[in-house]
Design an enzyme around this catalytic site. Structure first.
Site, short mmCIF file in Angstrom:
data_model
loop_
_atom_site.label_atom_id
_atom_site.label_comp_id
_atom_site.label_asym_id
_atom_site.label_seq_id
_atom_site.Cartn_x
_atom_site.Cartn_y
_atom_site.Cartn_z
N GLU A 261 0.89 -1.17 0.00
CA GLU A 261 0.00 0.00 0.00
C GLU A 261 0.92 1.21 0.00
OE1 GLU A 261 -3.32 0.03 -0.07
OE2 GLU A 261 -3.60 -2.14 0.05
N CYS B 163 -2.49 9.22 2.58
CA CYS B 163 -2.13 8.64 1.28
C CYS B 163 -3.16 8.97 0.22
CB CYS B 163 -1.97 7.14 1.42
SG CYS B 163 -3.42 6.37 2.14
P1 NAD Z 1 8.16 4.93 4.85
O1 NAD Z 1 8.20 4.11 3.62
O2 NAD Z 1 9.26 5.85 5.12
O3 NAD Z 1 8.06 3.98 6.14
C1 NAD Z 1 7.13 2.93 6.24
C2 NAD Z 1 7.71 1.82 7.09
O4 NAD Z 1 8.87 1.30 6.48
C3 NAD Z 1 8.09 2.24 8.50
O5 NAD Z 1 7.66 1.27 9.41
C4 NAD Z 1 9.59 2.31 8.46
O6 NAD Z 1 10.20 1.97 9.68
C5 NAD Z 1 9.95 1.29 7.40
N1 NAD Z 1 11.19 1.63 6.67
C6 NAD Z 1 11.62 2.88 6.34
N2 NAD Z 1 12.76 2.80 5.66
C7 NAD Z 1 13.06 1.48 5.52
C8 NAD Z 1 14.12 0.75 4.92
N3 NAD Z 1 15.12 1.37 4.30
N4 NAD Z 1 14.10 -0.59 4.98
C9 NAD Z 1 13.10 -1.24 5.62
N5 NAD Z 1 12.07 -0.59 6.21
C10 NAD Z 1 12.04 0.75 6.18
O7 NAD Z 1 6.74 5.67 4.82
P2 NAD Z 1 6.15 6.74 5.85
O8 NAD Z 1 6.91 8.01 5.74
O9 NAD Z 1 6.00 6.13 7.20
O10 NAD Z 1 4.69 6.92 5.27
C11 NAD Z 1 4.39 7.84 4.28
C12 NAD Z 1 4.21 7.18 2.93
O11 NAD Z 1 3.30 6.11 3.04
C13 NAD Z 1 3.60 8.12 1.92
O12 NAD Z 1 4.22 7.91 0.68
C14 NAD Z 1 2.15 7.70 1.88
O13 NAD Z 1 1.48 8.03 0.70
C15 NAD Z 1 2.27 6.24 2.07
N6 NAD Z 1 1.04 5.69 2.60
C16 NAD Z 1 0.31 4.85 1.84
C17 NAD Z 1 -0.90 4.37 2.32
C18 NAD Z 1 -1.78 3.45 1.52
O14 NAD Z 1 -2.77 2.96 2.06
N7 NAD Z 1 -1.49 3.19 0.27
C19 NAD Z 1 -1.34 4.76 3.58
C20 NAD Z 1 -0.54 5.62 4.32
C21 NAD Z 1 0.65 6.06 3.83
#
Ligand code: NAD
Length: 462
Positions: free
Chosen positions: A207, A241
């Site tokens: 997602e 999102c």
């Molecule tokens: P992110 O990708 O930075 O982090 C998400 C998760 O991934 C966190 O738990 C984080 O600890 C982990 N993570 C971060 N870097 C990593 C790495 N290098 N290796 C492994 N794991 C890692 O996202 P965010 O900033 O928490 O959320 C915002 C993003 O999420 C936006 O792009 C938003 O649009 C998207 N989002 C999508 C939905 C959906 O339903 N499609 C919902 C909410 C947010």
């Protein structure tokens, strides 16, 4: 981590999650725990980004409550095996599709709705009969710690465990063999997750994010359009999102639309948006700086002020934005609404068709036929006509992205299906055997097929 996954796998294989009664008990317990701990959860999220209690209950907890209630009510129906048509060459037999849980699942959550977006997939996974390791975001550390303290002290670690941590912990988790991974977050990290999952051939649901465009046609209900856009942009301070990322408005109504949006922003936040209880703050300095960098002061027509110490950015509208502006190069994820104009709808649709598929597409017009046509032409995970954001909360509809905005979907029955493998099982009695299966395969058999069965029935042979 290895020990955690192994003990969850043993627990699953011992069959503790199989009975529907046990699954419902787990879900009921989770519901009650969330309810009992609302104050703790609200206080923690307020420390992270000043999301107030009412908003927390409304958009962080009410959906998980709903998801649990729906799952408890419909679990028996969702779990039933379904009869499928059996083809003629298998006669006499019965074919069924049986949903079975994957096993040990990993749910990785983002920071922007630290409770809701971690809990909903976890609920679906538990409902489907899996064990869950939930990795929340380290960015909202207070919320993650609060939720982890509730879950880890009330559920057996072998069934449902929250592993806090950032990149190193997530990387270590991703090295383990899970039976299903559900990730919510950015497209960049989505790629990392999918690569890691490929090592173990683990199925993934991703997602992800993206830039959700809004197209405003000249025949729209202008006042309602502006009202809904202003509300949608301010929802979670633009950190959603499904947030309307930017607006393409027909040049004839641009000025009128902007004036109405600005009016509505003020109506929602009050004259001083800094004191509005509806608006959480930017989650950290990094995100504050990132969004501020996207604002071009020369294009600001409303808002534009900020306070770094408070991580506050005033709801801002930018006019005269073009594709070359920095704000069009990444997901805004903040309370800033860039407005672009168009004069030719067909060429706008052509442009949007060639861009990465967003999670949501929004169209405002009174011409529903035209809106539906555009919806089918421009790829996106989902969308709304004459509204924004709200499709996310319809638990009866699958929610998910496509292309760069993700793969797979969830919510309600779709969530249950996402965490289930649909196993086809065919059952045959022993009183009949199809002699044609066995050698020698004589040419005469084909003639028998054709003459006895006839061409029409041949269609059902396979
Ligand atoms: P992110 O990708 O930075 O982090 C998400 C998760 O991934 C966190 O738990 C984080 O600890 C982990 N993570 C971060 N870097 C990593 C790495 N290098 N290796 C492994 N794991 C890692 O996202 P965010 O900033 O928490 O959320 C915002 C993003 O999420 C936006 O792009 C938003 O649009 C998207 N989002 C999508 C939905 C959906 O339903 N499609 C919902 C909410 C947010």
């Amino acid at each position: 981590m290895n020990e955690l996954i192994e003990s969850q796998r043993n627990y699953f294989q011992e069959g503790h999650t199989r009975s529907l009664k046990a699954r419902k008990q787990t879900l009921r317990k989770l519901h009650n725990l969330l309810l009992e701990n609302e104050t703790l959860l609200a206080e923690a999220i307020y420390k992270d980004f000043k999301k107030n209690r009412m908003v927390t209950v409304e958009n962080e907890l009410s959906l998980p409550y709903g998801e649990i209630n729906v799952a408890i009510r419909r679990l028996r129906k969702w779990s039933r095996s379904r009869r499928l048509v059996t083809n003629l060459s298998n006669f006499p037999a019965s074919t069924r599709s049986i949903p079975v849980p994957y096993g040990v699942t990993l749910v990785i959550g983002p920071w922007n709705y630290p409770y809701m977006l971690s809990l909903i997939p976890a609920i679906s996974s538990l409902a489907a009969g899996n064990t869950v390791v939930l990795k929340p975001s380290e960015v909202t550390a207070h919320s993650s710690a609060a939720l982890a303290s509730i879950i880890n002290s009330n559920f057996p670690r072998d069934l449902f465990y929250m592993q806090e941590g950032g990149v190193p912990e997530t990387t270590a988790l991703l090295e383990q063999k899970f039976d299903k991974i559900f990730f919510t977050g950015s497209t960049t990290v989505g790629r990392i997750v999918m690569k890691a999952a490929a090592e173990h051939l683990t199925p993934v649901t991703l997602e992800l994010g993206g830039k959700n465009p809004v197209i405003v046609l000249p025949d729209c209900n202008l006042k309602r359009t502006a009202q809904r856009l202003a509300w949608g942009k301010l929802h979670n301070n633009g950190n959603a999102c499904v947030s309307p990322d930017h607006v393409y408005v027909h040049e004839d109504i641009k000025d009128a639309l902007i004036a109405e949006i600005v009016k509505n922003l003020k109506k929602i936040t009050g004259s001083d948006s800094r004191t509005s209880p509806l608006l959480p703050r930017m989650v950290n300095e990094k995100n504050f700086d990132r969004v501020l960098r996207l604002i071009d002061p020369a294009k600001v027509v409303a808002g534009g002020t900020s306070d770094r110490e408070e991580r506050y950015i005033e709801p801002t509208v930018m006019d005269g934005v073009t594709q070359d502006d920095p704000i069009m190069k990444e997901e805004v994820f903040g309370p800033v609404l860039p407005i672009l104009t168009y004069s030719n709808l067909e060429s706008l649709v052509e442009t949007l068709k060639s861009q990465p598929a967003p999670l949501a597409l929004y169209i405002f017009t009174r011409n529903l036929r035209k809106a539906r046509k555009i919806m089918t032409e421009i790829p996106s995970g989902g969308g709304m006509i004459n509204e924004v954001v709200m499709h996310f909360i319809n638990m009866n509809a699958p929610f998910g992205g496509v292309g760069e905005s993700g793969m797979g979907n969830y919510h309600g029955k779709a969530g249950f299906a996402t965490f289930s493998h649909f196993k086809t099982v065919m059952s045959k009695p022993t009183w009949f055997e199809l002699f044609l299966k066995y050698p020698p395969h004589r040419k005469i058999y084909l003639k028998i097929y054709r003459s006895i069965i006839g061409r029409r029935l041949m269609n059902f042979w396979h």
